[in-house]
Design a protein around this motif. Sequence first.
Motif, PDB file in Angstrom:
ATOM      1  N   ARG A  24       0.822  -1.214   0.000  1.00 21.84           N
ATOM      2  CA  ARG A  24       0.000   0.000   0.000  1.00 21.84           C
ATOM      3  C   ARG A  24       0.852   1.258   0.000  1.00 21.84           C
ATOM      4  O   ARG A  24       0.332   2.349  -0.228  1.00 21.84           O
ATOM      5  N   ASP A  41      -0.709  -2.207  -5.110  1.00 20.61           N
ATOM      6  CA  ASP A  41      -1.835  -2.381  -4.173  1.00 20.61           C
ATOM      7  C   ASP A  41      -2.438  -1.035  -3.772  1.00 20.61           C
ATOM      8  O   ASP A  41      -3.664  -0.885  -3.702  1.00 20.61           O
ATOM      9  N   ARG A  47      -6.408  -0.718  -4.609  1.00 17.48           N
ATOM     10  CA  ARG A  47      -7.345  -1.052  -3.524  1.00 17.48           C
ATOM     11  C   ARG A  47      -8.620  -0.205  -3.558  1.00 17.48           C
ATOM     12  O   ARG A  47      -9.728  -0.766  -3.376  1.00 17.48           O
ATOM     13  N   LEU A  63      -8.428  -7.651  -2.118  1.00 21.00           N
ATOM     14  CA  LEU A  63      -8.324  -6.768  -0.949  1.00 21.00           C
ATOM     15  C   LEU A  63      -7.666  -7.511   0.215  1.00 21.00           C
ATOM     16  O   LEU A  63      -6.813  -6.940   0.912  1.00 21.00           O
ATOM     17  N   SER A  95      -3.910  -8.009  -0.424  1.00 18.46           N
ATOM     18  CA  SER A  95      -3.075  -6.801  -0.524  1.00 18.46           C
ATOM     19  C   SER A  95      -2.963  -6.095   0.818  1.00 18.46           C
ATOM     20  O   SER A  95      -2.545  -4.967   0.898  1.00 18.46           O
TER      21      SER A  95
END
Lengths: 176, 132
Positions: free
Chosen positions: A149, A154, A158, A173, A176
């Motif tokens: 993230r 990701d 997302r 989801l 990640s």
Amino acid sequence: MNTVPEPLGSSRLSRVLLAVCRVTVGLLWIQNLSWKHPPHFGSNSDPPQDLYAWTLNGVKHEVFAPWVWLVEHLIIPNFAVFAWGAFAIEACLGAFLLVGLATRFWAAVGLVQTTAITFSVLNTPHEWFWSYFLMYAVHLALLATAAGRAYGVDGALRPVWRQRGGRLSRVLLSAS
Amino acid sequence: MQIPRSGIGPTAAGLGVGAAACAVLGIADGPPWRIVTLGGAGTLVLLILAAAAVAAGISAVRGLIALAGAGFLAAAVLQLVQIGWTGANLLGGDGSTVALLLGFAVGLLALGLAPAPTADTDVPATGRHDRA
């Protein structure tokens, strides 16, 4: 007294450092494909070389008795399948961690692959055992922080997956 | 189709910049500083595909991002087939080259083929406030 745990750092610097950590782990897996040479992976040379020699180390320098049995009775007799499988898993580990896609899933796979490597070579002479403990630690860190993230794919996808809904989006989801 | 404002275009451009930067990882003669094995042709292909990814990311056209990803995937497959079965080596690489090219392929393909975000998906690509 406030019992809510402090949130992890989310400053730009923290996220850059986390991305550096993720990319470095990806490069670890990528570089270690350089010495794995398909299609024989060292099984056709005398003395054995390459991945074949390192696999035999799991028998010569036992770490965990059930692993020795597995190597002798399953992996060595089917070495080509095992070698290509290890090559594919490590290529995907390097690829996905490098760009930060499905990072939590691949960090978990990295823990499993680290276990296989540890069972093979932990007691091999001249190996620095902390290498393997550090591999566990860094994959646990990537898993715990969902490192993709931070400047990874990701992070970009997302919001799209969350908005899209559906089974695949839910899986992604979680991964990640 | 152009992407509504989201993190996908900048992330694709960032992957392109990252791919170009990876060219330096193949400069050294061997470990520990040579992370990826790249011949002259392999370096050239990497830089061309990186430029394509940067252009696609800046243009924010999903089809172009996916196309750049397909280019990386084709290069990865070529490298894999040659080291695994044919004995030739056009790109001058090895398994590390396969993994590197595969990484940028899956990243760009995921971005290019993702469902088009709508306006209310206007979230920066930082994950900073991501709690899921």
